[in-house]
Design a protein around this motif. Structure first.
Motif, PDB file in Angstrom:
ATOM      1  N   ASP A  75       0.835  -1.206   0.000  1.00 22.23           N
ATOM      2  CA  ASP A  75       0.000   0.000   0.000  1.00 22.23           C
ATOM      3  C   ASP A  75       0.870   1.257   0.000  1.00 22.23           C
ATOM      4  O   ASP A  75       0.608   2.213  -0.739  1.00 22.23           O
ATOM      5  CB  ASP A  75      -0.922   0.012   1.223  1.00 22.23           C
ATOM      6  N   ARG A  76       1.905   1.234   0.819  1.00 18.39           N
ATOM      7  CA  ARG A  76       2.792   2.400   0.887  1.00 18.39           C
ATOM      8  C   ARG A  76       3.535   2.602  -0.435  1.00 18.39           C
ATOM      9  O   ARG A  76       3.749   3.735  -0.879  1.00 18.39           O
ATOM     10  CB  ARG A  76       3.770   2.254   2.060  1.00 18.39           C
ATOM     11  N   ASP A  77       3.917   1.488  -1.077  1.00 16.83           N
ATOM     12  CA  ASP A  77       4.616   1.601  -2.366  1.00 16.83           C
ATOM     13  C   ASP A  77       3.703   2.198  -3.430  1.00 16.83           C
ATOM     14  O   ASP A  77       4.147   2.991  -4.270  1.00 16.83           O
ATOM     15  CB  ASP A  77       5.107   0.222  -2.823  1.00 16.83           C
ATOM     16  N   GLN A  78       2.406   1.829  -3.418  1.00 17.09           N
ATOM     17  CA  GLN A  78       1.464   2.379  -4.394  1.00 17.09           C
ATOM     18  C   GLN A  78       1.311   3.884  -4.217  1.00 17.09           C
ATOM     19  O   GLN A  78       1.276   4.634  -5.203  1.00 17.09           O
ATOM     20  CB  GLN A  78       0.104   1.681  -4.260  1.00 17.09           C
ATOM     21  N   VAL A  79       1.207   4.333  -2.972  1.00 18.46           N
ATOM     22  CA  VAL A  79       1.088   5.767  -2.710  1.00 18.46           C
ATOM     23  C   VAL A  79       2.380   6.480  -3.116  1.00 18.46           C
ATOM     24  O   VAL A  79       2.351   7.573  -3.695  1.00 18.46           O
ATOM     25  CB  VAL A  79       0.775   6.018  -1.215  1.00 18.46           C
ATOM     26  N   ALA A  80       3.526   5.857  -2.846  1.00 18.91           N
ATOM     27  CA  ALA A  80       4.807   6.453  -3.243  1.00 18.91           C
ATOM     28  C   ALA A  80       4.884   6.601  -4.758  1.00 18.91           C
ATOM     29  O   ALA A  80       5.427   7.606  -5.262  1.00 18.91           O
ATOM     30  CB  ALA A  80       5.957   5.587  -2.729  1.00 18.91           C
ATOM     31  N   ASN A  81       4.348   5.639  -5.508  1.00 17.46           N
ATOM     32  CA  ASN A  81       4.345   5.740  -6.971  1.00 17.46           C
ATOM     33  C   ASN A  81       3.470   6.894  -7.447  1.00 17.46           C
ATOM     34  O   ASN A  81       3.804   7.582  -8.420  1.00 17.46           O
ATOM     35  CB  ASN A  81       3.858   4.425  -7.591  1.00 17.46           C
ATOM     36  N   VAL A  82       2.326   7.119  -6.768  1.00 16.57           N
ATOM     37  CA  VAL A  82       1.459   8.247  -7.115  1.00 16.57           C
ATOM     38  C   VAL A  82       2.200   9.564  -6.896  1.00 16.57           C
ATOM     39  O   VAL A  82       2.155  10.473  -7.735  1.00 16.57           O
ATOM     40  CB  VAL A  82       0.160   8.214  -6.282  1.00 16.57           C
ATOM     41  N   LEU A  83       2.911   9.663  -5.770  1.00 13.24           N
ATOM     42  CA  LEU A  83       3.668  10.885  -5.478  1.00 13.24           C
ATOM     43  C   LEU A  83       4.789  11.092  -6.498  1.00 13.24           C
ATOM     44  O   LEU A  83       5.040  12.216  -6.943  1.00 13.24           O
ATOM     45  CB  LEU A  83       4.255  10.809  -4.066  1.00 13.24           C
ATOM     46  N   SER A  84       5.467  10.007  -6.881  1.00 13.08           N
ATOM     47  CA  SER A  84       6.554  10.114  -7.854  1.00 13.08           C
ATOM     48  C   SER A  84       6.027  10.572  -9.212  1.00 13.08           C
ATOM     49  O   SER A  84       6.645  11.393  -9.891  1.00 13.08           O
ATOM     50  CB  SER A  84       7.273   8.767  -7.997  1.00 13.08           C
TER      51      SER A  84
END
Length: 214
Positions: free
Chosen positions: A28-37
């Motif tokens: 879940d955290r990786d998915q949000v990090a991808n959105v931010l990137s």
């Protein structure tokens, strides 16, 4: 004969944990990090905003903490098509490996070329050695790739395809960074951030003709 369970005892969603209070997983955290990137690569977040929110993502424990970090970045309806803002076909976030790609060269070298996958984070260390990274046919696992390294009496040479934005944040001590023939960044193309220390060494980034991905 089995006695039917009273309806009042059947669990319902209201009797369980509220969605926002659910524990967040690493995925879940990786998915949000991808959105931010992606938002940073498209210019919808500054570098400071991206770094601040990414720190909050890494510290988040529940969905309730993750949701506000992307509320102003994610469309809830069908977005209107935007000219020039399509994601580059060299970026594939599916199956991305969240661990850093560590490259160590001591009195030797490390080479990456051809159809390889560029992780979101690369850690490069060279002592009397070097790294040769050819990204012209590579697939990027994140819109923003960060290379952090330490090059002592050694260095790193990177070849990037057309349209890639390169940001140099390295410190040179009797060494430095040379970026040439990169060209203008293309909307939606990958962003490459290079940071670290070059001590009696250097980093060279050169642009090259865009190859056809096979």
């Amino acid at each position: 004969m089995t006695t039917p369970q009273p309806e009042s005892q059947v669990p319902t969603p209201q009797q369980g944990v509220q969605p926002g209070a659910l524990r967040a997983s690493d995925a879940d955290r990786d998915q949000v990090a991808n959105v931010l990137s992606t938002a940073y690569a498209e210019g919808r977040l500054t570098r400071e905003e991206h770094d601040e929110r990414l720190s909050q993502v890494m510290a988040a424990r529940t969905f309730e903490e993750l949701i506000p970090l992307t509320q102003d970045l994610v469309f809830t309806g069908a977005p209107a098509p935007a000219v020039g803002q399509q994601q580059d076909n060299r970026i594939d976030t599916s199956g991305a490996d969240p661990t850093p790609d560590r490259m160590v060269a001591v009195f030797g070298g490390t080479t990456r070329k051809g159809r390889w996958r560029v992780r979101r984070r690369i850690e490069a260390y060279a002592l009397f050695g070097g790294q040769d990274l050819d990204m012209r046919e590579a697939v990027f696992e994140s819109p923003v790739t960060e290379i952090s390294g330490f090059w002592c009496f050694g260095g790193m040479e990177v070849k990037v395809p057309e349209g890639v934005e390169v940001q140099d944040q390295t410190m040179g001590i009797f060494g430095g960074t040379d970026i040439s023939k990169v060209g203008d960044p293309a909307p939606g193309a990958p962003v490459l951030i290079i940071k670290g220390v070059a001590l009696f060494g250097g980093v060279s980034v050169k642009g090259g003709a865009k190859r056809t991905n096979r």
